[in-house]
Scaffold this active site. Sequence first.
Site, PDB file in Angstrom:
ATOM      1  N   GLN A 131       0.858  -1.185   0.000  1.00  0.00           N
ATOM      2  CA  GLN A 131       0.000   0.000   0.000  1.00  0.00           C
ATOM      3  C   GLN A 131       0.888   1.228   0.000  1.00  0.00           C
ATOM      4  O   GLN A 131       1.652   1.436   0.939  1.00  0.00           O
ATOM      5  CB  GLN A 131      -0.868  -0.066   1.263  1.00  0.00           C
ATOM      6  CG  GLN A 131      -1.733   1.105   1.497  1.00  0.00           C
ATOM      7  CD  GLN A 131      -1.752   1.468   2.972  1.00  0.00           C
ATOM      8  OE1 GLN A 131      -0.937   0.995   3.765  1.00  0.00           O
ATOM      9  NE2 GLN A 131      -2.664   2.322   3.361  1.00  0.00           N
ATOM     10  N   SER A 134       1.813   6.800   2.458  1.00  0.00           N
ATOM     11  CA  SER A 134       2.568   7.863   3.136  1.00  0.00           C
ATOM     12  C   SER A 134       3.668   8.423   2.260  1.00  0.00           C
ATOM     13  O   SER A 134       4.237   7.729   1.410  1.00  0.00           O
ATOM     14  CB  SER A 134       3.206   7.310   4.408  1.00  0.00           C
ATOM     15  OG  SER A 134       2.221   6.976   5.330  1.00  0.00           O
ATOM     16  N   SER A 166       5.545  -0.786   3.831  1.00  0.00           N
ATOM     17  CA  SER A 166       5.898  -2.117   4.340  1.00  0.00           C
ATOM     18  C   SER A 166       5.908  -3.105   3.191  1.00  0.00           C
ATOM     19  O   SER A 166       4.967  -3.161   2.408  1.00  0.00           O
ATOM     20  CB  SER A 166       4.867  -2.610   5.349  1.00  0.00           C
ATOM     21  OG  SER A 166       4.749  -1.689   6.387  1.00  0.00           O
ATOM     22  N   GLU A 249      -8.256  -0.912   7.369  1.00  0.00           N
ATOM     23  CA  GLU A 249      -7.082  -1.043   8.219  1.00  0.00           C
ATOM     24  C   GLU A 249      -7.505  -1.184   9.673  1.00  0.00           C
ATOM     25  O   GLU A 249      -6.956  -1.956  10.437  1.00  0.00           O
ATOM     26  CB  GLU A 249      -6.193   0.189   8.067  1.00  0.00           C
ATOM     27  CG  GLU A 249      -4.962   0.174   8.979  1.00  0.00           C
ATOM     28  CD  GLU A 249      -3.971   1.271   8.632  1.00  0.00           C
ATOM     29  OE1 GLU A 249      -4.411   2.380   8.317  1.00  0.00           O
ATOM     30  OE2 GLU A 249      -2.769   0.982   8.673  1.00  0.00           O
ATOM     31  N   SER A 375      -1.116   7.289  14.141  1.00  0.00           N
ATOM     32  CA  SER A 375      -0.303   7.571  15.331  1.00  0.00           C
ATOM     33  C   SER A 375      -1.228   7.706  16.544  1.00  0.00           C
ATOM     34  O   SER A 375      -2.436   7.884  16.405  1.00  0.00           O
ATOM     35  CB  SER A 375       0.476   8.876  15.127  1.00  0.00           C
ATOM     36  OG  SER A 375      -0.425   9.956  15.046  1.00  0.00           O
ATOM     37  N   GLU A 377      -1.621  10.155  18.318  1.00  0.00           N
ATOM     38  CA  GLU A 377      -2.300  11.454  18.277  1.00  0.00           C
ATOM     39  C   GLU A 377      -3.501  11.416  17.324  1.00  0.00           C
ATOM     40  O   GLU A 377      -4.563  11.957  17.634  1.00  0.00           O
ATOM     41  CB  GLU A 377      -1.303  12.536  17.834  1.00  0.00           C
ATOM     42  CG  GLU A 377      -0.214  12.833  18.873  1.00  0.00           C
ATOM     43  CD  GLU A 377       0.869  11.755  18.959  1.00  0.00           C
ATOM     44  OE1 GLU A 377       0.958  10.906  18.039  1.00  0.00           O
ATOM     45  OE2 GLU A 377       1.621  11.752  19.943  1.00  0.00           O
TER      46      GLU A 377
END
Lengths: 410, 368
Positions: A131, A134, A166, A249, A375, A377
């Site tokens: 995928q 990012s 990944s 996900e 994350s 956050e």
Amino acid sequence: MDFNDTPEEAAFRAEAREFLAANAPLKSGSRPVLRLGGMDAAAVQRCKDWQAKKADAGFAGLTWPKRFGGKEASPILQVIYNQEEEDYSVPRGLFEIGLGMCMPTMMAYAKPEQLDRYVRPALRGEEVWCQLFSEPAGGSDLAALRTRAERDGDDWVINGQKIWTSGAHLSDFGIIVVRTDPNVPKHEGLSFFFLDMKSPGIEIRPIHQMSGTRHFNEVFFTDVRIPDTQRLGGVGQGWKVSITTLMNERLAVGEVARPDVDDLVALSRSVMVDGEPAIRNGAVRERIAEWYARSQGLKFTRFRMMTAMSKGETPGPENSIAKLVNASKLQDIASFGLDLMGNAGLVVDEDMAEAYAMFQSALLSSPSSRIAGGSDEILRNIIAERVLGMPSDIRVDKNKPFNQVPTGAR
Amino acid sequence: MNFDFSDDLKQLRDQARRFLSEQCTPEVVRRSLDEQEPYAADLWRAMADMGWIGAAIPEEYGGAGLGYEGLCVLAEELGRVVAPVPFASTAYLAAEAILAAGTEAQKRAWLPKLAEGSVIGGFALAEGTGNPSPNAIRARVSGGRLTGTKWPVADGNIADIAIVAARDESGEIALYLVQLAGVARRELKTLDPTRDQARFDLDGAAAEKLPQAVGWSVVQRVLDRAAILMAFEQVGGADASLQMARNYALERFAFGRPIGSFQAIKHKLADMYVALELARSNAYYGAWALSADAAELPLAAATARVSATEAFHLASKENIQTHGGIGFTWAVDCHLFYRRSKQLGLALGGAPFWKNRLVDLLETRNAA
């Protein structure tokens, strides 16, 4: 309240258990499988063999349509299978992204003949998917991505860079979101494709991680051509498609990484503090109790989710809490376990370190758990906004054309 | 897998929530806070009439036979409104102690009265500072007469009977039923005036042994079971605190925007939510253990207790923080939850006691 399976669930659990018992070793008592990337060819092959065996036995893609080799089963059966598989040591880590995120996106947007071509090979583990989301300029703010795609006849030409991908180096295909129009606000100028990872112009460079291994990659695109037929969703609709991927996900059930609280209890029985096993020490006991309560809380939260799924409900953003809690717990347990070992906690030599060096290994790998796949956050934002109904952040870039949005020095 | 309350119990929960939102308003709670009344007597009678007090008491002893899951559901709702009633003392502690250690005659004599609300029960364990421990029990019974000092005793001034932990002539710990008329009792000033607390000075009070189970283990059994029920009150209180903070974060503007749009507030609320959900899930497991009378009950109770105490503490203190200065005033209800959070967190023993017990039980389980 009860913890009993329905007759259908019980029958399925028995089948799954029988299949696993016949084909995989039990995890208990075995060394933890430290999956720190760096998969060699033999490890890749083991993963592929296992996936094919699982697919042929009918335990892969349980919830998928039958025409792609699935069983159209209720999601609860997938959870049951995962529970059973957790007790066994099976070679995993190669197909989670392809099957958990790429294929559901394909099934939502690809053409029937493309699905006929790609889904079954993915399910059997013959083809690996990654995928490509990012970027250096777009992580938590994914929609700030800059990789460009420009139309050229029947193709799109891709230039730019992805990062933290990944398994890109092991993948045959990938899904990618790119910018097709920089003159409109950021979410409106994106489009989504799938592509062949062996296309000319793709360069993959493994990232040397702080844990010492190389699991993530940088992927560079130089005039890479993707046929327009491989576009998923409309031009400018890439954000919407990305959301489909990211929703999946969240559903991909992650196993609890080790060391968990049971490993800390075991360590505390063997390591001495002030002439007594550490578990006699009040400070140690207090921390064990807190982590145990958290682990159990997550376990029973999952049971509540399973109950809702059994009744046909779809798990919502509430499930962000599992990753949020587990990631910090892993980092904290690793650090605390090392503290109990004293100076020897530094030693990572697996033959000398306590517990096969799993505490040391987790200390260095756990920071990524708090960042990857949302994350800490971002997960807190999701809980606050989607569960508790807080207003979204004020976004200064919201209505500005992307090419006028301020960026830091790059 | 059916890890949720039944539709009937969800209906009970909805009814209870509606009823309490009308009958247990902050004004009612504040009458106890301002010491105008030691508890909400009208509310207590209504609860008794609806069968709540005897929810888990078997029907043969005058209870409603709703079972422990029903009692858990009610506990959460009472926690949500900081109810100023002797519910825990009567239903989780006194009634449970009589069920655990009373004779058939004692059950028949007392449980129907507790269930109908005509007798308020108390549970007198602590003898001053310190967490529950057999070593701390100095009260003694000799010739059916109990002598000793017990404090604090929740609802001790309004209770008609108390179950008192004391030592018999041989030094063994047992539970005794004491009728409180004539016992020297003193009201204590506490952090949470919405709940009555007493000091008992027992000087040869008539005491009737609950003889069917003796020793510290019966005390611990009562504490374990009460811990699960109280965890539901804590979950209810934590949920209400989070809702209060959430609502304020939406309506309060600063720097030209709702404060709930700032991540500093969002992340605080998210942490409160996470702690609450973990506590709720652990409490559910406790509810299952209670209703199934499972062997796992002690560990489930300690886990639920640790989790719920943490969640309510966090939610009640961060609710004040979210409100800012106004949250520190007497007029705004934040402090009702903050006070109750500490009251519930200390009743039955504080967090260190339960964390230590949790690990004791883990060690026992792992050794088995």
